[in-house]
Scaffold this motif. Sequence first.
Motif, PDB file in Angstrom:
ATOM      1  N   THR B  63       0.844  -1.194   0.000  1.00 12.64           N
ATOM      2  CA  THR B  63       0.000   0.000   0.000  1.00 12.64           C
ATOM      3  C   THR B  63       0.877   1.241   0.000  1.00 12.64           C
ATOM      4  O   THR B  63       1.821   1.323   0.786  1.00 12.64           O
ATOM      5  CB  THR B  63      -0.899   0.034   1.266  1.00 12.64           C
ATOM      6  OG1 THR B  63      -1.601  -1.201   1.365  1.00 12.64           O
ATOM      7  CG2 THR B  63      -1.895   1.171   1.207  1.00 12.64           C
ATOM      8  N   THR B  65       1.184   4.667   1.229  1.00 15.25           N
ATOM      9  CA  THR B  65       0.488   5.326   2.339  1.00 15.25           C
ATOM     10  C   THR B  65       0.687   6.832   2.367  1.00 15.25           C
ATOM     11  O   THR B  65      -0.177   7.564   2.830  1.00 15.25           O
ATOM     12  CB  THR B  65       0.963   4.752   3.683  1.00 15.25           C
ATOM     13  OG1 THR B  65       2.389   4.836   3.722  1.00 15.25           O
ATOM     14  CG2 THR B  65       0.531   3.305   3.843  1.00 15.25           C
ATOM     15  N   SER B  66       1.834   7.311   1.897  1.00 13.38           N
ATOM     16  CA  SER B  66       2.046   8.760   1.856  1.00 13.38           C
ATOM     17  C   SER B  66       3.233   9.081   0.965  1.00 13.38           C
ATOM     18  O   SER B  66       3.997   8.193   0.582  1.00 13.38           O
ATOM     19  CB  SER B  66       2.292   9.320   3.262  1.00 13.38           C
ATOM     20  OG  SER B  66       3.520   8.835   3.754  1.00 13.38           O
ATOM     21  N   LYS B  89      -6.469   8.713   0.975  1.00 12.88           N
ATOM     22  CA  LYS B  89      -5.494   8.550   2.068  1.00 12.88           C
ATOM     23  C   LYS B  89      -4.376   7.592   1.664  1.00 12.88           C
ATOM     24  O   LYS B  89      -3.244   7.716   2.108  1.00 12.88           O
ATOM     25  CB  LYS B  89      -6.198   8.037   3.313  1.00 12.88           C
ATOM     26  CG  LYS B  89      -7.062   9.114   3.952  1.00 12.88           C
ATOM     27  CD  LYS B  89      -7.266   8.838   5.438  1.00 12.88           C
ATOM     28  CE  LYS B  89      -7.755  10.075   6.167  1.00 12.88           C
ATOM     29  NZ  LYS B  89      -9.065  10.531   5.699  1.00 12.88           N
ATOM     30  N   SER B  90      -4.713   6.595   0.855  1.00 15.20           N
ATOM     31  CA  SER B  90      -3.707   5.614   0.438  1.00 15.20           C
ATOM     32  C   SER B  90      -4.145   4.960  -0.872  1.00 15.20           C
ATOM     33  O   SER B  90      -5.299   5.104  -1.283  1.00 15.20           O
ATOM     34  CB  SER B  90      -3.547   4.546   1.523  1.00 15.20           C
ATOM     35  OG  SER B  90      -4.756   3.824   1.648  1.00 15.20           O
TER      36      SER B  90
END
Lengths: 223, 152
Positions: B63, B65-66, B89-90
């Motif tokens: 994933t 994530t940022s 957000k992801s």
Amino acid sequence: MRKKTLAAAALLAAAAFTLSACGSGDGGDKPIAVVSAESGSDKAATVLDQPFEKPDLVLTDTHGKKYDLRAQTKGRPTLIYFGYTHCPDVCPLTMNNLAVAKKQVEKDKQLTPAQKESLRIVFVTTDPERDTPSALGAWLKGIDPDVVGLTGDFATVQAGARTVGISIEPPKKEKDGKIVSFHGTQVIAFSPKTDAGYVVYGEDATVDDYTKDLPKIIEGENP
Amino acid sequence: MNQRSVNLAVLTAAGLVLAGCGAGSSSSSEPELKVTGAYMPAPPTGDLAAGFFVVSNSGGADTLTSVTSRLAGDVTLHSTKDGVMEEEKSFAVPADGRLDFETGGNHLMFEKLTHKPEQGEKVSVQLHFAKSGTVTVEMPVKSPTYTPETGH
């Protein structure tokens, strides 16, 4: 090009899927959507059977002056796009595509200087709250200062966009602070002969597509 | 036989021999990520910029994530579906699949920039993944009309 490869891969994957009959999700949903999005011709321009009337928009330009779209673009080939400056992706790409194509067309020897000068590119903001005349002016200066940038009352802009088949919503902040925005990304070309919006481009139209078509549009002909 | 070769077998044999129905096992294996095609179109102002790239994964799911960068005080992830642009957000990186950030679809949005990125510059961008950790990408700033399809 890349999309076609994906589509082919999706077809292959789909075929394998059916034959192997293993029902486990291998991301089969997404490529299928790409296949359906691929339908349609390769040509960037869609010539309309039923042209649009030019939107009756009286707004404010980047100098803070009143701009009457119908009056000030009458008899001129005109391209209109609805977008906003806080859009990092499609809005600057589309406007830059138009600006670069316009520069290419300025070298065209088939067109007279008056014809080239007559072209108007108009950017109408869908986010008037943030896109003040000066914000719009600063943004367009980074693309092409000759582009007409218009701002004004959102409801007026929305109603004008609707008359040419473009849906827009103002960017809005949701409860969790996320910004959601929606705007149709079509470019509409208006004929200098009829002032009607007779050609529509989608966001996939490239600099080359516009460079090829603009001389026709400047003459009010079908690209 | 690992998951990757199972998939290849399915594809090449076009499912002739119903290749084992073993899908799903890859979620437990380690992701193997490769980031390619990264670029930033030169923005019209120094207020905000977009970024694009492709993550190819030859292992298990991961994933994104940022994302962070020295260029920007704020980097957010966005998706566009049917004209609706939304912050996310992801983003999932599927097992043996890819995650595309491409114009008209997903994009990174860089805000609070230290300066206006100019064509020819390289922007160092850190992609943070749940399992694979941080991947640093040197994102070249391309012309404002650049797309991977046209190449200019």
